[in-house]
Design a protein around this motif. Sequence first.
Motif, mmCIF file in Angstrom:
data_model
loop_
_atom_site.group_PDB
_atom_site.id
_atom_site.type_symbol
_atom_site.label_atom_id
_atom_site.label_comp_id
_atom_site.label_asym_id
_atom_site.label_seq_id
_atom_site.Cartn_x
_atom_site.Cartn_y
_atom_site.Cartn_z
ATOM 1 N N TYR A 1 -27.170 -0.443 -5.328
ATOM 2 C CA TYR A 1 -25.672 0.089 -5.380
ATOM 3 C C TYR A 1 -24.829 -1.090 -4.529
ATOM 4 C CZ TYR A 1 -21.865 2.156 -2.723
ATOM 5 O OH TYR A 1 -20.552 2.326 -2.164
ATOM 6 N N GLN B 1 -24.020 -4.163 -7.064
ATOM 7 C CA GLN B 1 -22.969 -3.667 -7.857
ATOM 8 C C GLN B 1 -21.825 -3.757 -7.506
ATOM 9 O OE1 GLN B 1 -23.447 -3.396 -11.320
ATOM 10 N NE2 GLN B 1 -25.764 -3.667 -11.340
ATOM 11 N N LYS B 2 -21.633 -3.362 -6.205
ATOM 12 C CA LYS B 2 -20.455 -3.000 -5.549
ATOM 13 C C LYS B 2 -19.673 -4.311 -5.275
ATOM 14 C CE LYS B 2 -18.115 -0.653 -1.663
ATOM 15 N NZ LYS B 2 -18.318 0.441 -0.817
ATOM 16 N N TYR B 3 -20.579 -5.287 -4.686
ATOM 17 C CA TYR B 3 -20.111 -6.503 -4.177
ATOM 18 C C TYR B 3 -20.265 -7.779 -5.310
ATOM 19 C CZ TYR B 3 -19.126 -4.095 -0.012
ATOM 20 O OH TYR B 3 -18.294 -3.227 0.804
ATOM 21 N N ASP C 1 -20.145 -1.771 5.977
ATOM 22 C CA ASP C 1 -20.405 -1.121 4.660
ATOM 23 C C ASP C 1 -22.106 -1.109 4.644
ATOM 24 O OD1 ASP C 1 -20.471 0.560 2.565
ATOM 25 O OD2 ASP C 1 -19.692 -1.053 1.450
ATOM 26 N N THR D 1 -24.385 2.188 4.957
ATOM 27 C CA THR D 1 -25.286 2.446 3.909
ATOM 28 C C THR D 1 -26.620 2.851 4.281
ATOM 29 O OG1 THR D 1 -23.743 1.180 2.211
ATOM 30 C CG2 THR D 1 -26.246 1.705 1.729
#
Length: 239
Positions: free
Chosen positions: A101, A104-106, A154, A158
């Motif tokens: 996750y 993908q986000k960064y 973040d 997480t």
Amino acid sequence: MYRNIKVIAMDLDGTLTQHKTPLSHEHRAILTELSKKYKLLMVGAGQVMRIFNQLEAFPIDIIGNYGMQYGVYDPQTKSIVIARDIVADCAKIQITEKINYLRQKYGFTDFSGETVEFHPSGCVTFPILGTKAKQEDKLSFDPDRAKRRKIYDDVVNTFNDYCVFIGGSSSFDMAPMPYNKYFALDLYCKENGLSHDEVVYIGDDYGLGGNDESVYRSDFNYITIDNYLDFPRVVEPLL
């Protein structure tokens, strides 16, 4: 300020040696002098035996894996006896999903090898460039840690059941709660009848996300060091 000190606790890589390199003859001699006056204690992120081997069997007790391991030096055998070795459960599927996750986000989707490294202790490494990245790529990725500090909060949120550290040159290291260097050093004091003001800690990784930060921001005496070559000068007041 060092009048009541009984124990000198310290980090290894970046504090006493260059990253994963043997102890120099000069620094070994200084540790020997310090050991005549104080109890010495190594507080590490890695495994006890790896640290002991890097120190080339210097006679010192070692806390490893952020307190999950504890090794006591035996002067008779000149070896380390493992007195504590905690292994935590690791939800590998969920951790892998969380790391993917974040990738993908960064935009960390281009990597070599595995997406995550699971350690026998239950500690976890998120290698942003993958487990088989080239050394030169890792060293050039984030030398000032700015990229990782930008997303550090973040990653912490997480993995809220882990202590998260900005590790090496291109990764995040995670230890199961509550294991960090403050917890490890506090536990050592409780087990040995010491107060925090009887201990001084020396470490280089005291910035945001550093694995020494928890001690730096606590009530323990702390001596900062930014270059392991300065170790003789830094400890001179203790001698």
